[in-house]
Scaffold this motif. Structure first.
Motif, PDB file in Angstrom:
ATOM      1  N   TYR A  42      -2.446   3.145   0.182  1.00  0.00           N
ATOM      2  CA  TYR A  42      -3.219   2.743  -0.706  1.00  0.00           C
ATOM      3  C   TYR A  42      -4.314   3.970  -1.202  1.00  0.00           C
ATOM      4  O   TYR A  42      -5.237   3.980  -1.810  1.00  0.00           O
TER       5      TYR A  42
ATOM      6  N   ARG B 274      -8.161  -2.045  -3.922  1.00  0.00           N
ATOM      7  CA  ARG B 274      -8.228  -1.262  -2.730  1.00  0.00           C
ATOM      8  C   ARG B 274      -8.397   0.240  -3.148  1.00  0.00           C
ATOM      9  O   ARG B 274      -7.926   0.967  -2.477  1.00  0.00           O
TER      10      ARG B 274
ATOM     11  N   ARG C  95     -13.341  -4.048  -5.831  1.00  0.00           N
ATOM     12  CA  ARG C  95     -12.879  -3.204  -4.552  1.00  0.00           C
ATOM     13  C   ARG C  95     -11.886  -3.979  -3.631  1.00  0.00           C
ATOM     14  O   ARG C  95     -10.842  -3.487  -3.453  1.00  0.00           O
ATOM     15  N   SER C  96     -11.959  -5.264  -3.583  1.00  0.00           N
ATOM     16  CA  SER C  96     -10.793  -5.969  -2.811  1.00  0.00           C
ATOM     17  C   SER C  96      -9.607  -6.003  -3.611  1.00  0.00           C
ATOM     18  O   SER C  96      -8.592  -5.997  -3.181  1.00  0.00           O
ATOM     19  N   LYS C  97      -9.550  -6.237  -5.015  1.00  0.00           N
ATOM     20  CA  LYS C  97      -8.512  -6.395  -5.673  1.00  0.00           C
ATOM     21  C   LYS C  97      -7.495  -5.199  -5.868  1.00  0.00           C
ATOM     22  O   LYS C  97      -6.401  -5.065  -5.630  1.00  0.00           O
TER      23      LYS C  97
ATOM     24  N   GLY D 112       0.656  -0.986  -0.100  1.00  0.00           N
ATOM     25  CA  GLY D 112       0.093  -0.045   0.155  1.00  0.00           C
ATOM     26  C   GLY D 112       0.729   1.339  -0.038  1.00  0.00           C
ATOM     27  O   GLY D 112       0.261   2.440  -0.337  1.00  0.00           O
TER      28      GLY D 112
ATOM     29  N   SER E  77     -11.351   3.761 -11.097  1.00  0.00           N
ATOM     30  CA  SER E  77     -11.074   3.385  -9.661  1.00  0.00           C
ATOM     31  C   SER E  77     -12.543   3.065  -9.171  1.00  0.00           C
ATOM     32  O   SER E  77     -13.597   3.486  -9.238  1.00  0.00           O
TER      33      SER E  77
END
Ligand code: MN
Ligand code: MN
Length: 299
Positions: A162, A234, A230-232, A93, A210
Motif C-alpha cells: 500500500y 489506503r 482514507r479507508s477506500k 496492497g 492522496s
C-alpha cells in the motif's frame, strides 16, 4: 525478504499491468478522448481482478507525468504526439507500476527507444549489493548516448505494501547516493528522456490526490468524506473521477482543493518539461532476487 504469498500477489498484479499496457497500445490512438483511455484501462485492470493502485496516467508530449482525466475531460489524443501510459494495480496492497510510451510520429521513435534502452540496461545491472547510483549512471549514460537528457528530478522508487514511494529512490542521473539494492525489495524503475530542459516543473493543474492526515475538519461533511477516502484508497493516489458516489460532482473540485489547503490531502500537480521538450518514459516493477532483478510487469 518476500514470502511466497507476497511474491504470488506481486506477480499477479504484474501480469494484470503487463496485459493492460498491451491492451493500451490498441486503445490509445490520435482522436480518442483521453477520458475514454483512462476509464477503459482502469476498467480493464478491475476486470482482471486487480485493484487500482493509482489513476491511469496519460501524459502527452511535454507532459511527463501525473495527468489523468478530470470529470468531463474534453481533451483528445493529438495527431503526431508522443504519449506515456502509466498504470498501477495492486493485489491485497502489493503493487505493480509500469509505463510505456506510444509514438504517433516517427520523429519520436529515438526518444522512445532511449528510455526503453535505459530501462533494460538498468534492470540488467540490478543485483543485491549493487549501488543505486551505479544504476542511475547507466540510465543517464544510456539516454545521453541517444542524444537526449534524462529527467533529473523524476526517479524510480522502492515500493511496499500500500505504499508507492517506500523511501528509497532511483534517480535518473548519477548521484552520490549511498544506498544499495537489497534482496527481496520491490522497485519501480522509470527512466524519462527528453529533448527539452531535463527537469520537470509543476503546472497549475492537479488531477491526482492522496490521503495525508485527518485534520482540518470537525464534525462535517468533509470529515466524513475524508474518512471514506482514507479507508477506500489506503493512502494510494486517486482521481476526482473516483469520488462521484461520495461527493456531488459539481462540488468535488472545491472540496478537494479545501482538503489540500488544510493539509489533509496531498496533491500531485501535472509535471511538464521546463522547456516544453518532448518526453518519453519506460517503467517496470522488479523484485530484487539473489541472482538479479525479476521483472514482474513483462509477459
Ligand atoms: Mn508509474
Ligand atoms: Mn512509478
Amino acid at each position: 525478504m518476500v514470502s511466497s504469498d507476497e511474491l504470488d500477489k506481486i506477480v499477479r498484479a504484474g501480469k494484470i499491468i503487463s496485459s493492460t499496457l498491451k491492451y493500451a497500445s490498441s486503445v490509445v490512438k490520435p482522436g480518442v478522448p483521453v477520458i475514454d483511455v483512462c476509464e477503459e484501462l482502469e476498467r480493464y485492470i478491475i476486470s482482471l481482478g486487480g485493484e487500482l493502485a493509482f489513476p491511469c496516467n496519460v501524459s502527452i508530449n511535454d507532459i511527463a507525468a501525473h495527468y489523468t482525466s478530470p470529470l468531463n475531460d474534453t481533451s483528445i489524443i493529438p495527431e503526431n504526439s508522443i504519449v506515456k501510459i502509466d498504470v498501477g494495480a495492486h493485489v491485497d496492497g502489493y503493487i505493480a507500476d509500469a509505463a510505456i510510451t506510444l509514438c504517433f510520429d516517427s520523429e519520436f521513435i529515438d526518444l522512445m527507444e532511449a528510455s526503453k534502452a535505459a530501462l533494460e540496461r538498468a534492470i540488467y545491472a540490478i543485483k543485491p549489493g549493487v549501488y543505486i547510483r551505479q544504476v542511475s549512471r547507466i540510465i543517464e549514460n544510456t539516454i545521453k548516448s541517444y542524444g537526449f537528457k534524462p529527467i533529473r528530478n523524476l526517479s524510480g522508487h522502492l515500493m511496499k505494501r500500500y505504499l508507492l514511494h517506500g523511501g528509497k529512490s532511483i534517480p535518473n542521473v548519477s548521484s552520490s547516493y549511498d544506498e544499495v539494492f537489497l534482496e527481496g525489495e520491490v522497485y519501480a524503475i522509470e527512466p524519462f528522456a527528453t529533448n527539452g530542459a531535463g527537469y520537470v516543473e509543476d503546472t497549475s493543474e492537479v488531477y491526482i490526490y492522496s490521503f495525508s492526515k485527518m485534520k482540518g475538519f470537525k464534525s462535517s461533511f468533509e470529515k466524513k468524506v475524508l474518512k471514506k477516502i482514507r479507508s477506500k484508497f489506503r493512502g494510494l493516489p486517486f482521481s476526482e473521477r473516483w469520488l462521484v458516489n461520495l461527493i456531488p460532482p459539481p462540488k468535488i473540485k472545491v472540496v478537494l482543493e479545501k482538503m489540500v489547503s488544510k493539509g489533509a490531502l496531498h496533491s500531485y500537480p501535472v509535471l511538464r518539461d521546463a522547456n516544453g521538450g518532448m518526453v518519453s518514459q519506460a517503467e517496470h516493477t522488479i523484485i530484487v532476487l539473489r541472482d538479479g532483478a525479476m521483472i514482474v510487469t513483462s509477459e
